[in-house]
Design a protein around this motif. Structure first.
Motif, PDB file in Angstrom:
ATOM      1  N   THR A  85       0.823  -1.219   0.000  1.00  0.00           N
ATOM      2  CA  THR A  85       0.000   0.000   0.000  1.00  0.00           C
ATOM      3  C   THR A  85       0.856   1.269   0.000  1.00  0.00           C
ATOM      4  N   PRO A  86       1.817   1.425   0.934  1.00  0.00           N
ATOM      5  CA  PRO A  86       2.662   2.626   0.852  1.00  0.00           C
ATOM      6  C   PRO A  86       3.549   2.650  -0.389  1.00  0.00           C
ATOM      7  N   ALA A  87       3.975   1.470  -0.868  1.00  0.00           N
ATOM      8  CA  ALA A  87       4.806   1.431  -2.074  1.00  0.00           C
ATOM      9  C   ALA A  87       4.044   2.008  -3.265  1.00  0.00           C
ATOM     10  N   ILE A  88       2.806   1.576  -3.430  1.00  0.00           N
ATOM     11  CA  ILE A  88       1.977   2.104  -4.515  1.00  0.00           C
ATOM     12  C   ILE A  88       1.725   3.595  -4.327  1.00  0.00           C
ATOM     13  N   PHE A  89       1.394   3.989  -3.092  1.00  0.00           N
ATOM     14  CA  PHE A  89       1.003   5.382  -2.847  1.00  0.00           C
ATOM     15  C   PHE A  89       2.149   6.351  -3.113  1.00  0.00           C
ATOM     16  N   PHE A  90       3.331   6.071  -2.575  1.00  0.00           N
ATOM     17  CA  PHE A  90       4.433   7.030  -2.716  1.00  0.00           C
ATOM     18  C   PHE A  90       4.926   7.132  -4.161  1.00  0.00           C
ATOM     19  N   VAL A  91       4.936   5.999  -4.878  1.00  0.00           N
ATOM     20  CA  VAL A  91       5.293   6.054  -6.300  1.00  0.00           C
ATOM     21  C   VAL A  91       4.247   6.862  -7.064  1.00  0.00           C
ATOM     22  N   ALA A  92       2.966   6.589  -6.780  1.00  0.00           N
ATOM     23  CA  ALA A  92       1.880   7.289  -7.471  1.00  0.00           C
ATOM     24  C   ALA A  92       1.874   8.778  -7.139  1.00  0.00           C
ATOM     25  N   PHE A  93       2.149   9.123  -5.890  1.00  0.00           N
ATOM     26  CA  PHE A  93       2.157  10.529  -5.477  1.00  0.00           C
ATOM     27  C   PHE A  93       3.272  11.288  -6.202  1.00  0.00           C
ATOM     28  N   ALA A  94       4.451  10.676  -6.289  1.00  0.00           N
ATOM     29  CA  ALA A  94       5.565  11.312  -6.999  1.00  0.00           C
ATOM     30  C   ALA A  94       5.230  11.484  -8.481  1.00  0.00           C
ATOM     31  N   GLY A 157      11.135 -18.425  -5.354  1.00  0.00           N
ATOM     32  CA  GLY A 157      11.173 -19.757  -4.758  1.00  0.00           C
ATOM     33  C   GLY A 157      11.489 -19.782  -3.283  1.00  0.00           C
ATOM     34  N   GLN A 158      11.703 -18.619  -2.678  1.00  0.00           N
ATOM     35  CA  GLN A 158      12.008 -18.571  -1.247  1.00  0.00           C
ATOM     36  C   GLN A 158      11.207 -17.449  -0.592  1.00  0.00           C
ATOM     37  N   ALA A 159      10.805 -17.703   0.637  1.00  0.00           N
ATOM     38  CA  ALA A 159       9.894 -16.789   1.333  1.00  0.00           C
ATOM     39  C   ALA A 159      10.502 -15.407   1.548  1.00  0.00           C
ATOM     40  N   SER A 160      11.811 -15.323   1.729  1.00  0.00           N
ATOM     41  CA  SER A 160      12.447 -14.046   2.059  1.00  0.00           C
ATOM     42  C   SER A 160      12.470 -13.072   0.890  1.00  0.00           C
ATOM     43  N   THR A 161      12.411 -13.584  -0.332  1.00  0.00           N
ATOM     44  CA  THR A 161      12.487 -12.704  -1.513  1.00  0.00           C
ATOM     45  C   THR A 161      11.190 -12.657  -2.319  1.00  0.00           C
ATOM     46  N   SER A 162      10.309 -13.646  -2.169  1.00  0.00           N
ATOM     47  CA  SER A 162       9.097 -13.694  -2.996  1.00  0.00           C
ATOM     48  C   SER A 162       8.150 -12.533  -2.689  1.00  0.00           C
ATOM     49  N   LEU A 163       7.989 -12.210  -1.410  1.00  0.00           N
ATOM     50  CA  LEU A 163       7.075 -11.120  -1.046  1.00  0.00           C
ATOM     51  C   LEU A 163       7.583  -9.769  -1.551  1.00  0.00           C
ATOM     52  N   PRO A 164       8.862  -9.387  -1.331  1.00  0.00           N
ATOM     53  CA  PRO A 164       9.340  -8.118  -1.901  1.00  0.00           C
ATOM     54  C   PRO A 164       9.273  -8.089  -3.428  1.00  0.00           C
ATOM     55  N   ALA A 165       9.538  -9.245  -4.061  1.00  0.00           N
ATOM     56  CA  ALA A 165       9.515  -9.292  -5.525  1.00  0.00           C
ATOM     57  C   ALA A 165       8.114  -9.023  -6.063  1.00  0.00           C
ATOM     58  N   ILE A 166       7.120  -9.646  -5.471  1.00  0.00           N
ATOM     59  CA  ILE A 166       5.738  -9.444  -5.933  1.00  0.00           C
ATOM     60  C   ILE A 166       5.256  -8.046  -5.564  1.00  0.00           C
ATOM     61  N   THR A 167       5.680  -7.540  -4.415  1.00  0.00           N
ATOM     62  CA  THR A 167       5.324  -6.167  -4.026  1.00  0.00           C
ATOM     63  C   THR A 167       5.827  -5.163  -5.053  1.00  0.00           C
ATOM     64  N   PHE A 168       7.066  -5.353  -5.518  1.00  0.00           N
ATOM     65  CA  PHE A 168       7.645  -4.457  -6.531  1.00  0.00           C
ATOM     66  C   PHE A 168       6.829  -4.523  -7.820  1.00  0.00           C
ATOM     67  N   MET A 169       6.452  -5.733  -8.223  1.00  0.00           N
ATOM     68  CA  MET A 169       5.674  -5.908  -9.447  1.00  0.00           C
ATOM     69  C   MET A 169       4.318  -5.216  -9.348  1.00  0.00           C
ATOM     70  N   ILE A 170       3.646  -5.368  -8.206  1.00  0.00           N
ATOM     71  CA  ILE A 170       2.323  -4.759  -8.031  1.00  0.00           C
ATOM     72  C   ILE A 170       2.430  -3.232  -7.976  1.00  0.00           C
ATOM     73  N   ALA A 171       3.473  -2.715  -7.338  1.00  0.00           N
ATOM     74  CA  ALA A 171       3.677  -1.262  -7.307  1.00  0.00           C
ATOM     75  C   ALA A 171       3.863  -0.728  -8.726  1.00  0.00           C
ATOM     76  N   TRP A 172       4.621  -1.458  -9.546  1.00  0.00           N
ATOM     77  CA  TRP A 172       4.822  -1.073 -10.945  1.00  0.00           C
ATOM     78  C   TRP A 172       3.503  -1.094 -11.707  1.00  0.00           C
ATOM     79  N   LYS A 173       2.694  -2.103 -11.463  1.00  0.00           N
ATOM     80  CA  LYS A 173       1.441  -2.258 -12.211  1.00  0.00           C
ATOM     81  C   LYS A 173       0.363  -1.270 -11.774  1.00  0.00           C
ATOM     82  N   MET A 174       0.188  -1.061 -10.459  1.00  0.00           N
ATOM     83  CA  MET A 174      -0.977  -0.344  -9.946  1.00  0.00           C
ATOM     84  C   MET A 174      -0.715   1.127  -9.626  1.00  0.00           C
ATOM     85  N   ALA A 175       0.539   1.576  -9.657  1.00  0.00           N
ATOM     86  CA  ALA A 175       0.817   2.978  -9.316  1.00  0.00           C
ATOM     87  C   ALA A 175       0.104   3.936 -10.266  1.00  0.00           C
TER      88      ALA A 175
END
Length: 297
Positions: A85-94, A157-175
């Motif tokens: 949510t903040p990732a999308i918002f701050f990118v979109a606001f800028a 394929g690993q829990a430590s990187t999958s969540l940040p990776a998908i978060t980045f993708m969604i921020a790119w898509k939905m901003a």
């Protein structure tokens, strides 16, 4: 008594207004209220795909309160929402601030930033699976080439990187979608307010902090509510990119409802999960609107 013709005209206007909203009412009744009522009824039953259904009262909800898998999916969904949510918002606001400026060719950039929004979630997920692939992905290739990493990373394929990776993708898509909401709010702010602040010696940062942000409260509230609802209902990206793994570490609440209802065929239990998730969404939306309510209103 008043003029009858005027009264008659008012009745006609009211009737025409009602006629215009009938399609929306019908669509809501058919595709929202009826399924909601059916889900509520189903949640009180042991409802198999085949065979007779059995009324069990609140047993599905009692089982749900003791289901560690459900609570884990809610916790993961909350973590994802807090990140995205903040990732999308701050990118979109800028982006909204940039596009609102009077730069040449800014209309082209507005279209470019909005393009990812119109791409389907399935197509985006498949495209970013290629980007993140540990064997032939373009991301690993360039990170290795520039000596940022020594060997390829299995991003999904690993829990430590999958969540940040998908978060980045969604921020790119939905901003871009949030950017349009914020841009509409920015363009409704009178220029005279900024000109007056310049005369008083306000810097650009002070204008954003003390003028833009307070006057954007309704747009910010709407964009955050939409973003949070979308994040809580996240499904396709995790189903396609991680399949809920590894070891159900990236299973969202909606993904679990899908598995429970259509993979394990526990329709009543899945319906109970749906009702609980709906209640959580309503509470979150009410809290957000209350916290972000315009103090003038």
């Amino acid at each position: 008594m008043g003029n009858p013709s005027i009264y008659k005209g008012r009745k006609k206007i009211k009737l025409s207004h009602f006629i215009f909203i009938v399609p929306a009412i019908v669509l809501n009744l058919v595709f929202f209220f009826y399924p909601l009522i059916q889900s509520l009824i189903m949640s009180f039953y042991n409802w198999p795909v085949l065979g007779a259904k059995t009324f069990i009262g609140l047993q599905n909800y009692i089982n749900l309160m003791q289901d560690d898998t459900f609570w884990h999916s809610l916790w993961f969904t909350a973590k994802y929402t807090i990140l995205v949510t903040p990732a999308i918002f701050f990118v979109a606001f800028a982006l909204a601030l940039l596009i609102n400026s009077k730069l040449p060719g800014i209309g082209l950039f507005r279209s470019i930033y909005f393009v990812p929004v119109v791409i389907s979630m399935v197509a985006c997920s498949l495209m970013w699976m290629w980007v993140y692939n540990d064997l032939y992905g373009v991301l690993n290739y360039y990170l290795v080439q520039f000596h940022i990493i020594d060997e390829s990373i299995n991003w999904l394929g690993q829990a430590s990187t999958s969540l940040p990776a998908i978060t980045f993708m969604i921020a790119w898509k939905m901003a871009g979608f949030t950017m349009i909401i914020l841009l509409a709010g920015l363009q409704s702010i009178p220029e005279e307010v900024y000109e007056a602040s310049k005369i008083d010696g306000a810097t650009k940062f002070q204008q954003i902090l003390y003028i833009t942000t307070p006057l954007l409260r309704p747009s910010i509230a709407l964009s955050l509510v939409v973003s949070v609802i979308g994040s809580v209902l996240a499904f396709e990206q995790f189903l396609i990119m991680t399949k809920g793994g590894p070891a159900q570490a990236t299973t969202t609440a909606v993904h679990l409802i899908y598995n429970t209802s259509f993979k394990y065929y526990q329709l009543g239990y899945g319906a109970a999960m749906t009702i609980v998730l709906l209640i959580i969404l309503v509470i979150l939306s009410m809290l957000q609107f209350k916290l972000l309510k315009d103090p003038v209103n």
